[in-house]
Design an enzyme around this catalytic site. Structure first.
Site, PDB file in Angstrom:
ATOM      1  CG  ASP A  84       6.091   9.592  -9.554  1.00 28.14           C
ATOM      2  OD1 ASP A  84       7.285   9.646  -9.878  1.00 28.14           O
ATOM      3  OD2 ASP A  84       5.545   8.575  -9.134  1.00 28.14           O
ATOM      4  CD  GLU A  88       1.925   5.646 -10.389  1.00 27.72           C
ATOM      5  OE1 GLU A  88       1.213   4.677 -10.662  1.00 27.72           O
ATOM      6  OE2 GLU A  88       2.240   5.950  -9.239  1.00 27.72           O
ATOM      7  CG  ASN A  89       0.696   9.050  -8.562  1.00 26.79           C
ATOM      8  OD1 ASN A  89       1.895   8.986  -8.365  1.00 26.79           O
ATOM      9  ND2 ASN A  89      -0.128   8.080  -8.189  1.00 26.79           N
ATOM     10  CG  ASN A 141       1.944   1.837  -7.681  1.00 24.01           C
ATOM     11  OD1 ASN A 141       2.634   2.789  -8.028  1.00 24.01           O
ATOM     12  ND2 ASN A 141       1.212   1.863  -6.588  1.00 24.01           N
ATOM     13  CG  HIS A 142      -1.644   4.271  -8.414  1.00 24.36           C
ATOM     14  ND1 HIS A 142      -2.350   3.423  -7.599  1.00 24.36           N
ATOM     15  CD2 HIS A 142      -0.879   5.045  -7.587  1.00 24.36           C
ATOM     16  CE1 HIS A 142      -2.040   3.658  -6.335  1.00 24.36           C
ATOM     17  NE2 HIS A 142      -1.140   4.624  -6.306  1.00 24.36           N
ATOM     18  CG  HIS A 152       6.558   3.621 -10.482  1.00 25.17           C
ATOM     19  ND1 HIS A 152       6.517   4.995 -10.635  1.00 25.17           N
ATOM     20  CD2 HIS A 152       5.530   3.308  -9.657  1.00 25.17           C
ATOM     21  CE1 HIS A 152       5.498   5.481  -9.949  1.00 25.17           C
ATOM     22  NE2 HIS A 152       4.891   4.481  -9.342  1.00 25.17           N
ATOM     23  CG  HIS A 182       6.404   4.301  -6.044  1.00 22.95           C
ATOM     24  ND1 HIS A 182       5.037   4.295  -6.235  1.00 22.95           N
ATOM     25  CD2 HIS A 182       6.615   3.671  -4.857  1.00 22.95           C
ATOM     26  CE1 HIS A 182       4.452   3.681  -5.224  1.00 22.95           C
ATOM     27  NE2 HIS A 182       5.383   3.292  -4.367  1.00 22.95           N
ATOM     28  CG  HIS A 230       5.161  10.960  -4.999  1.00 28.50           C
ATOM     29  ND1 HIS A 230       3.811  11.208  -4.852  1.00 28.50           N
ATOM     30  CD2 HIS A 230       5.256  10.086  -6.021  1.00 28.50           C
ATOM     31  CE1 HIS A 230       3.130  10.503  -5.731  1.00 28.50           C
ATOM     32  NE2 HIS A 230       3.998   9.809  -6.462  1.00 28.50           N
TER      33      HIS A 230
END
Length: 282
Positions: free
Chosen positions: A31, A62-63, A90-91, A174, A199, A201
């Site tokens: 991520d 995604e982050n 999820n983001h 994820h 996810h 991290h």
């Protein structure tokens, strides 16, 4: 870890001096958090290519946009830098400005099971260096995280959707729960090249090849600031625990690492080795 798993878990030769048993080498990056993480990855990519000589690069971003979602510009920057597929989590749907890119860019994925009417797609077929066709699958866990359906209920159909020339498949799950990631990888053992978790991290120390020939690691780790609480400024998170407030999360900036895994696979589509890495900036 069994003896067989242990023997197959590390790369035989990171520089590919003797790769007679390697059909393809894939780098999967964990991520990307914030602009600092994205800049670090773009800086490190040429060095990763020199060291590992990959045929395909997959990045979970995604982050990347201030810790929540991905911007269209960031997707363009990653693809322009030679990243083959960008996966999400999820983001991914939090930034509506990304929706047109999700629809129009086949190399940008969001978890297939994130929502029933979500824009975009959860799979991609791409050509690696040398022309090998590779399938990429992006799914979301369903334990302690919101998903429209369990990844177990969609994964078989996603795999069946690939063309007959796709022999290698990488799955990015994820997910929050370690057990869900491992269970999905065990379910797919022998049917996909590798299952990599994202996810949480935090890079895990369990990279191995299962008996059926599927490589696995519970979490690739985080490409971003590690002087933090999973990428967020530590004091913000501490205050939330101490005072139960809901201050806005802000990405940290220091101790930046690029983390991920290198996966080797043979012509049958089975993994022969998997090894994690963690690279600091100079």
């Amino acid at each position: 870890m069994c003896i067989r798993d242990r023997a197959r878990s590390s790369l035989r030769d990171p520089r590919r001096i003797d790769d007679s048993h390697v059909s393809i080498r894939i780098i999967a990056i964990g991520d990307v958090v914030g602009g600092v993480g994205l800049r670090a990855l773009l800086e490190q990519l040429p060095r990763l290519r020199e060291e590992f000589d990959p045929d395909l690069v997959v990045v979970n971003a995604e982050n990347a946009a201030s810790g929540v979602g991905t911007s269209p510009r960031q997707v363009d920057d990653l693809l322009s830098a030679g990243v083959d597929v960008v996966t999400g989590g999820n983001h991914t749907l939090h930034r509506r400005e990304l929706y047109p890119t999700l629809v129009n860019e086949p190399r940008l994925l969001r978890p297939d099971n994130i929502a029933r009417t979500a824009p975009g797609r959860g799979t991609a077929e791409v050509s690696a260096r040398g022309g090998t066709r590779v399938g990429i699958v992006n799914v979301l866990g369903s334990i302690f995280i919101q998903a429209a359906a369990s990844p177990f209920l969609v994964i078989d159909d996603l795999l069946e959707g690939f063309g007959p020339d796709v022999r290698h498949v990488l799955v990015d799950i994820h997910a929050e729960a370690t057990s869900e990631k491992i269970a999905l990888a065990r379910y797919l053992d022998g049917r996909v090249t590798a299952v990599v978790g994202t996810h949480t991290h935090v890079q895990t120390a369990d990279a191995r090849v299962f008996s059926g020939g599927t490589g696995f690691v519970t979490d690739l780790g985080m490409t971003g600031p590690h002087d933090s609480v999973i990428g967020v400024r530590s004091q913000i998170v501490i205050e939330r625990f101490l005072k139960a407030n809901s201050g806005r999360f802000e990405p940290a900036e220091d101790e930046v690492l690029v983390q991920g895994a290198v996966i080797d696979a043979d012509e049958s589509g089975h993994a022969t080795a998997i090894q994690t890495f963690s690279k600091a900036l100079d």
